[in-house]
Each structure stands twice: as structure tokens, then as C-alpha cells.
Design an enzyme around this catalytic site. Structure first.
Site, PDB file in Angstrom:
ATOM      1  N   ALA A   4       0.807  -1.221   0.000  1.00  0.00           N
ATOM      2  CA  ALA A   4       0.000   0.000   0.000  1.00  0.00           C
ATOM      3  C   ALA A   4       0.839   1.269   0.000  1.00  0.00           C
ATOM      4  O   ALA A   4       0.312   2.351   0.214  1.00  0.00           O
ATOM      5  CB  ALA A   4      -0.942  -0.012   1.206  1.00  0.00           C
TER       6      ALA A   4
ATOM      7  N   TYR B 142       4.151 -14.402 -14.813  1.00  0.00           N
ATOM      8  CA  TYR B 142       3.176 -13.413 -14.320  1.00  0.00           C
ATOM      9  C   TYR B 142       1.762 -13.921 -14.562  1.00  0.00           C
ATOM     10  O   TYR B 142       0.916 -13.870 -13.674  1.00  0.00           O
ATOM     11  CB  TYR B 142       3.397 -12.066 -15.025  1.00  0.00           C
TER      12      TYR B 142
ATOM     13  N   GLY C 177       1.233   3.102  -5.998  1.00  0.00           N
ATOM     14  CA  GLY C 177       0.306   2.531  -6.976  1.00  0.00           C
ATOM     15  C   GLY C 177      -1.134   2.505  -6.508  1.00  0.00           C
ATOM     16  O   GLY C 177      -1.570   3.361  -5.734  1.00  0.00           O
ATOM     17  N   ILE C 178      -1.881   1.484  -6.967  1.00  0.00           N
ATOM     18  CA  ILE C 178      -3.308   1.439  -6.640  1.00  0.00           C
ATOM     19  C   ILE C 178      -3.533   1.032  -5.184  1.00  0.00           C
ATOM     20  O   ILE C 178      -4.566   1.356  -4.616  1.00  0.00           O
ATOM     21  CB  ILE C 178      -4.101   0.537  -7.613  1.00  0.00           C
TER      22      ILE C 178
END
Ligand SMILES: NC(=O)c1ccc[n+]([C@@H]2O[C@H](COP(=O)([O-])OP(=O)(O)OC[C@H]3O[C@@H](n4cnc5c(N)ncnc54)[C@H](OP(=O)(O)O)[C@@H]3O)[C@@H](O)[C@H]2O)c1
Ligand SMILES: *[C@@H]1O[C@H](CO)[C@@H](O)[C@H](O)[C@H]1NC(C)=O
Length: 329
Positions: A57, A210, A60-61
């Protein structure tokens, strides 16, 4: 002296084609940008008295999601590997939200010991956990291993979160109704689980790895939802959109110059982190999802994931394999 309107009309007549092209291109870019921006979470739900834990956190998002949760009044735990960056992010979130109840805790998902330590800290020191957001992720890094010898992307994106979630289930159940949100990706659509070579030792390809890890996220969501039926703990997986964040940090240096130019033009069109956080926020709080579990979302709406993400036998097999890899079996 010519009148202004005369000058304008001459200009338009002389440059008609150019103006039409420019206008059409402008409108197309605006339409594309609007389409890229995706959905917005409209829920006004407040979270006073609730606790939210978000992995990764500090940027980014994940950081945008944490800010939103803080603005709704929740106690927010930023679980991050870099404590300096995490503290800076927490300061900014406290300041912007006016909510002082934002704390940082150390979590390195590439270490099972670190995951267990964080989980123990939360179990011992938190009274409740209402929303767990598995957001942290690493994309297309060179071949490398976690502390426990797992291939890095599978280890961080899936196995670390698998263990963390399992360790926090009792607290989540105690706090029910509670939610688990798993940030996956559209990249799962081309993925498959390489059960015979889960660490991709034989032939490592960064995009294959990924995709496998993000498919594992969706399968984990399905199997977990099935296991949690009747507990009041619901589970959601999602594609956040294509967003301008630090996720491309391993990909970008490998691009050729012309690819870098296109990439930079592209990043000016894709979602901002705020836009990219909307589907996560929607899954975490929206009232309409209270009795739904195990589904996949994109742009704040349910979406059917790829067929291999709906394979319940594979989801079960992946659960058993993951449990044995992290030592839960
Ligand atoms: N951006 C996109 O277009 C996109 C598209 C589809 C899905 N997603 C998913 O969205 C999620 C968030 O990505 P983002 O775009 O916000 O990327 P980002 O800006 O790179 O943020 C990723 C976060 O994960 C953390 N992280 C990485 N490895 C970790 C580890 N071993 N232990 C703990 N934390 C770790 C990072 O910490 P550090 O800052 O310390 O490295 C960072 O806080 C990821 O799961 C990603 O797969 C993103
Ligand atoms: C969810 O289920 C509960 C209990 O059955 C019910 O009271 C509530 O209205 C439902 N919520 C939604 C959004 O469907």
C-alpha cells in the site's frame, strides 16, 4: 482592418482538412481516454470501527485504495516491505484523509517467515479485521527466487498471499460479515498453471510466470469462497484495468528505445492510480456485493474470467499444492 470573424472564416476555409483531422483525432483520444478510465465505485459506505489491511500500500493502486479506506473512517494497516516508503505513504494518507488511524506493518511476501510474523502481529494486536486486500504484486521480473526457493512472481503474487490469508481467516471470521479482495489481472486470461513445473525451472519466461501467478489469484478466490460458504466471509477477485504505476519497473528497462517512446505515449492514456483503485474499492465496500462470493470483477462490474479460471478441479489442486508449499498441509 479585417474583422475578426472574417479572419476566422478565412482560416477555417484554408485549413478545413487539417481542422477536421485535428478535431477527429482529439475526439478519438478523448473517447479512448474516457473508455480507459473505466468504472467508479459510487458507494458512500462509511467504515468507522472497521479495520482494513492492504498489502503493497505504499504506492500505486494500493496506496489509492488505502487513502479511500481512510477517508471512509476505517483503521487502515499498510502492510509493506519497505518501511521508509510505507511511513511516507502513511503520513500522506493521514494528512489527506484527516484520519490519524493509519498504521504501517512490515510484510515481505517473498518470505514465509515475514508473512507469519505479520499475521501473528495482527492476530495478537488487532481486535478485528473486516477487509483484507491482497494487492501487492510484482510483474515480469528476471528469473529469481523467494527466500523459501519459490519462483518470485508465483511466490509473491500467490503463495505469500495464500499463507497470509489462511493465517488471518480466524480473525476475519470473528469479524464477519467481512471481505477478502484479491487483485488479479486480465493477464490471467493467457495463463495456465504449470502443475508439473510450478516454479518454471525448466523454461522461465517472465510473462508466462506473471500470467500463471494472476491465474492462481482467480482460482484461489474461487476455492476460498467455496470453503468459506456460510461463514459470512466473502471473497472477490478482480482486474483493476491498465494503470500508470510502478508495476512496469522490471519491464521498462528491457524495452527498445522505440518501444519506450510508445510505452510513454501509452501511459499518458491509461488509468490513473485513482481510477485503477475503483474496482478494488467496489469489491471491498459496495453494499450490492454483500451476499456474493467467489466472482471476478472488472470496471466495477462482474466479468466472466477465462475458462481455465473456472476450473474447480484445478482450483482444488492448486489449493493443495499451495498448502503443501507453504507448510499448511
Ligand atoms: N498497473 C497495472 O496496469 C495493473 C494491471 C493489472 C493488475 N495489476 C495488479 O495490481 C496490483 C498493484 O499493482 P500496482 O500497479 O499498484 O504496482 P506498483 O505500483 O508496482 O505497486 C506494487 C506494490 O506491491 C509491493 N510489493 C512488491 N513485492 C512485494 C513483496 N515481496 N512484499 C511486499 N510487497 C511487495 C510494492 O512494494 P515496493 O514499493 O516496496 O516495491 C508496491 O507497494 C498488483 O497485484 C498487479 O498485479 C496492475
Ligand atoms: C444479504 O442477505 C441478508 C440476509 O439474508 C439480507 O438481509 C440482505 O438484504 C442481503 N443483501 C443484499 C444486498 O442482497
Amino acid at each position: 482592418m479585417q474583422k475578426y470573424s472574417q479572419v476566422m472564416s478565412d482560416f477555417v476555409q484554408n485549413h478545413a482538412t487539417g481542422l477536421i483531422v485535428a478535431f477527429t483525432a482529439g475526439a478519438a483520444v478523448l473517447a479512448l481516454r474516457r473508455w480507459m478510465a473505466g468504472g467508479v465505485c459510487r458507494s458512500k459506505v462509511r467504515l468507522e470501527g472497521k479495520t482494513v489491511l492492504i498489502t503493497g500500500a505504499n504506492t500505486g493502486i494500493g496506496k489509492e485504495t488505502a487513502l479511500d479506506m481512510a477517508q471512509r473512517g476505517a483503521r487502515v494497516i499498510l502492510a509493506c516491505r519497505d518501511m521508509t516508503r510505507a511511513r511516507i505513504a502513511a503520513d500522506e494518507i493521514r494528512q489527506q484523509s484527516g484520519n490519524g488511524n493509519v498504521v504501517v506493518k512490515k510484510l515481505d511476501l517473498s518470505s514465509l517467515q515475514s508473512v507469519r510474523d505479520l499475521a501473528r502481529d495482527v492476530q495478537e494486536n488487532e481486535e478485528r479485521l473486516d477487509i483484507l486486500i491482497n494487492n501487492a504484486g510484482i510483474m515480469m521480473c528476471p528469473k529469481s527466487k523467494t527466500e523459501d526457493g519459490f519462483e518470485m512472481q508465483f511466490g509473491v503474487n500467490h503463495l505469500g498471499h495464500f499463507l497470509l490469508t489462511n493465517c488471518l481467516l480466524d480473525l476475519l471470521k470473528k469479524s464477519a460479515p467481512s471481505r477478502i479482495v484479491i487483485v488479479s489481472s486480465l493477464a490471467h486470461e493467457k495463463g495456465r498453471i504449470h502443475f508439473d513445473d510450478i516454479n518454471l525451472d525448466k523454461d522461465y519466461r517472465r510473462e508466462r510466470s506473471y500470467r500463471q501467478s494472476k491465474l492462481a489469484n482467480v482460482l484461489f478466490c474461487r476455492e476460498l469462497a467455496a470453503r468459506l460458504q456460510g461463514t459470512g466471509v466473502t471473497v472477490y477477485s478482480l482486474h483493476p484495468g491498465v494503470i500508470h504505476t510502478e508495476l512496469s519497473r522490471h519491464l521498462y528497462p528491457t524495452l527498445a528505445l522505440w518501444q519506450k517512446v510508445i510505452f510513454m505515449l501509452f501511459t499518458s492514456l491509461v488509468k490513473s492510480p485513482w481510477e485503477g483503485a475503483q474496482t478494488t474499492i467496489y469489491c471491498a465496500v459496495d453494499e450490492s456485493l454483500a451476499n456474493v462470493s467467489g466472482l471476478y470483477y472488472s470496471d466495477c462490474a462482474p466479468k466472466t474470467p477465462a475458462p481455465q479460471a473456472l476450473d474447480d478441479a484445478a482450483a482444488k489442486k492448486l489449493w493443495d499444492l499451495s498448502a503443501s508449499m507453504v507448510g499448511l498441509a
